[in-house]
Enzyme design. Sequence first.
Site, PDB file in Angstrom:
ATOM      1  N   SER A  66      39.890  38.393  42.007  1.00 56.82           N
ATOM      2  CA  SER A  66      41.031  38.166  42.908  1.00 56.82           C
ATOM      3  C   SER A  66      40.908  36.763  43.489  1.00 56.82           C
ATOM      4  O   SER A  66      39.806  36.177  43.457  1.00 56.82           O
ATOM      5  CB  SER A  66      40.953  39.199  44.043  1.00 56.82           C
ATOM      6  OG  SER A  66      41.831  38.874  45.091  1.00 56.82           O
ATOM      7  N   TYR A  94      36.120  44.641  50.081  1.00 56.30           N
ATOM      8  CA  TYR A  94      36.897  44.164  48.924  1.00 56.30           C
ATOM      9  C   TYR A  94      36.473  42.748  48.549  1.00 56.30           C
ATOM     10  O   TYR A  94      36.234  42.438  47.381  1.00 56.30           O
ATOM     11  CB  TYR A  94      38.385  44.199  49.290  1.00 56.30           C
ATOM     12  CG  TYR A  94      39.338  43.822  48.176  1.00 56.30           C
ATOM     13  CD1 TYR A  94      39.785  44.786  47.275  1.00 56.30           C
ATOM     14  CD2 TYR A  94      39.813  42.516  48.035  1.00 56.30           C
ATOM     15  CE1 TYR A  94      40.672  44.453  46.256  1.00 56.30           C
ATOM     16  CE2 TYR A  94      40.699  42.180  47.024  1.00 56.30           C
ATOM     17  CZ  TYR A  94      41.128  43.155  46.135  1.00 56.30           C
ATOM     18  OH  TYR A  94      42.006  42.819  45.129  1.00 56.30           O
TER      19      TYR A  94
HETATM   20  P1  NAD Z   1      46.748  49.771  41.299  1.00 57.17           P
HETATM   21  O1  NAD Z   1      46.401  50.631  42.472  1.00 57.17           O
HETATM   22  O2  NAD Z   1      48.076  49.980  40.633  1.00 57.17           O
HETATM   23  O3  NAD Z   1      45.621  49.849  40.184  1.00 57.17           O
HETATM   24  C1  NAD Z   1      44.296  50.187  40.463  1.00 57.17           C
HETATM   25  C2  NAD Z   1      43.840  51.111  39.371  1.00 57.17           C
HETATM   26  O4  NAD Z   1      42.493  51.471  39.599  1.00 57.17           O
HETATM   27  C3  NAD Z   1      44.666  52.411  39.341  1.00 57.17           C
HETATM   28  O5  NAD Z   1      45.026  52.690  38.018  1.00 57.17           O
HETATM   29  C4  NAD Z   1      43.691  53.439  39.888  1.00 57.17           C
HETATM   30  O6  NAD Z   1      43.909  54.729  39.357  1.00 57.17           O
HETATM   31  C5  NAD Z   1      42.367  52.859  39.407  1.00 57.17           C
HETATM   32  N1  NAD Z   1      41.248  53.404  40.156  1.00 57.17           N
HETATM   33  C6  NAD Z   1      41.040  53.392  41.491  1.00 57.17           C
HETATM   34  N2  NAD Z   1      39.914  54.061  41.783  1.00 57.17           N
HETATM   35  C7  NAD Z   1      39.412  54.512  40.596  1.00 57.17           C
HETATM   36  C8  NAD Z   1      38.282  55.285  40.246  1.00 57.17           C
HETATM   37  N3  NAD Z   1      37.422  55.761  41.164  1.00 57.17           N
HETATM   38  N4  NAD Z   1      38.090  55.558  38.935  1.00 57.17           N
HETATM   39  C9  NAD Z   1      38.951  55.120  37.984  1.00 57.17           C
HETATM   40  N5  NAD Z   1      40.034  54.393  38.269  1.00 57.17           N
HETATM   41  C10 NAD Z   1      40.257  54.101  39.563  1.00 57.17           C
HETATM   42  O7  NAD Z   1      46.593  48.267  41.799  1.00 57.17           O
HETATM   43  P2  NAD Z   1      46.749  46.874  41.031  1.00 57.17           P
HETATM   44  O8  NAD Z   1      47.446  45.998  41.978  1.00 57.17           O
HETATM   45  O9  NAD Z   1      47.272  47.044  39.661  1.00 57.17           O
HETATM   46  O10 NAD Z   1      45.216  46.374  40.982  1.00 57.17           O
HETATM   47  C11 NAD Z   1      44.460  46.266  39.773  1.00 57.17           C
HETATM   48  C12 NAD Z   1      43.286  45.325  40.009  1.00 57.17           C
HETATM   49  O11 NAD Z   1      43.781  44.020  40.288  1.00 57.17           O
HETATM   50  C13 NAD Z   1      42.415  45.717  41.197  1.00 57.17           C
HETATM   51  O12 NAD Z   1      41.049  45.483  40.883  1.00 57.17           O
HETATM   52  C14 NAD Z   1      42.882  44.777  42.285  1.00 57.17           C
HETATM   53  O13 NAD Z   1      41.870  44.525  43.221  1.00 57.17           O
HETATM   54  C15 NAD Z   1      43.198  43.534  41.471  1.00 57.17           C
HETATM   55  N6  NAD Z   1      44.130  42.610  42.143  1.00 57.17           N
HETATM   56  C16 NAD Z   1      45.397  42.995  42.458  1.00 57.17           C
HETATM   57  C17 NAD Z   1      46.254  42.093  43.077  1.00 57.17           C
HETATM   58  C18 NAD Z   1      47.685  42.435  43.421  1.00 57.17           C
HETATM   59  O14 NAD Z   1      48.346  41.653  44.095  1.00 57.17           O
HETATM   60  N7  NAD Z   1      48.230  43.548  42.968  1.00 57.17           N
HETATM   61  C19 NAD Z   1      45.787  40.801  43.367  1.00 57.17           C
HETATM   62  C20 NAD Z   1      44.484  40.456  43.038  1.00 57.17           C
HETATM   63  C21 NAD Z   1      43.659  41.372  42.406  1.00 57.17           C
END
Ligand code: NAD
Length: 257
Positions: free
Chosen positions: A139, A152
């Site tokens: 991130s 985080y």
């Molecule tokens: P999201 O909540 O849609 O996706 C997160 C995924 O992780 C989900 O599919 C969830 O089921 C899975 N997950 C959570 N706990 C779990 C567990 N114990 N076992 C298996 N799977 C598990 O959110 P997103 O925004 O798509 O985030 C995806 C990644 O990108 C994350 O690591 C997040 O930190 C990172 N990220 C997101 C953003 C953003 O703006 N959306 C920015 C920077 C980084």
Amino acid sequence: MSVKGKTAVITGSTSGIGLGIARSLAEAGANVVLNGRKATDEARALRDAISREFGVTVTLVAADLSDPDACAALIAQAGRCDILVNNAGIQHVDAIPEFPRAKWDQILAVNLSSAFHTTAAALPLMRKAGWGRVINISSAHGLTASPYKSAYIAAKHGLVGLSKVAALETAEEPITCNAICPGYVMTPLVESQIPGTMEKYGMTREEVLRDVILTRQPSKKMATVEQLGGTVVFLCSPSADQITGTTISVDGGWTAL
Ligand code: NAD
């Protein structure tokens, strides 16, 4: 070498960025292993839809990645893992003295330790296959900090460090390991925060995006899951053979500030 016929395991790929990456890899011809905590009907429908749309093999392996054994079992069940995308992640916001200890442990387990356990299980398979890519979804918060997100941000910085170590341990092999550092990406999770904020502050959708959510993203635009997928496909291409142990920011200029 293209990703055609390779097997990609993407953790947390039944929604958001993980699903976008899975779709991009499938579009590029990779067979895909989807992972979610549970094998829900919705997840099975996604598996079938991606397979139909792109004509690749898509499997679904349920695994709760807060459990180290489940991380190893995910890779074992995949059977093959040429491309590993560690994407699963969760968040909790609280000041350090109030931060629940259990939340700290859970966030470190899902956001950081799971990537260690899947990488440990996947590297021997990559070595056997003679090619591999480990891509950790960190991130902008893997490179910078904000208050109230201690677990985080510690985990996302940790993922950057883990990527560097994995890159050094595989440096002379046809395996690379990198971290992608997104700023805000439009996912259902982010989208769901917009209506409440509009109501709370009496703002329009555009005002919420510009003045609340994207205050630190100079482009004032979110990245898309397709752009994240494209970055992963690029890291899997021969052009990226010498890109290892580093970070690629997809953050609209956040980390240039
Ligand atoms: P999201 O909540 O849609 O996706 C997160 C995924 O992780 C989900 O599919 C969830 O089921 C899975 N997950 C959570 N706990 C779990 C567990 N114990 N076992 C298996 N799977 C598990 O959110 P997103 O925004 O798509 O985030 C995806 C990644 O990108 C994350 O690591 C997040 O930190 C990172 N990220 C997101 C953003 C953003 O703006 N959306 C920015 C920077 C980084």
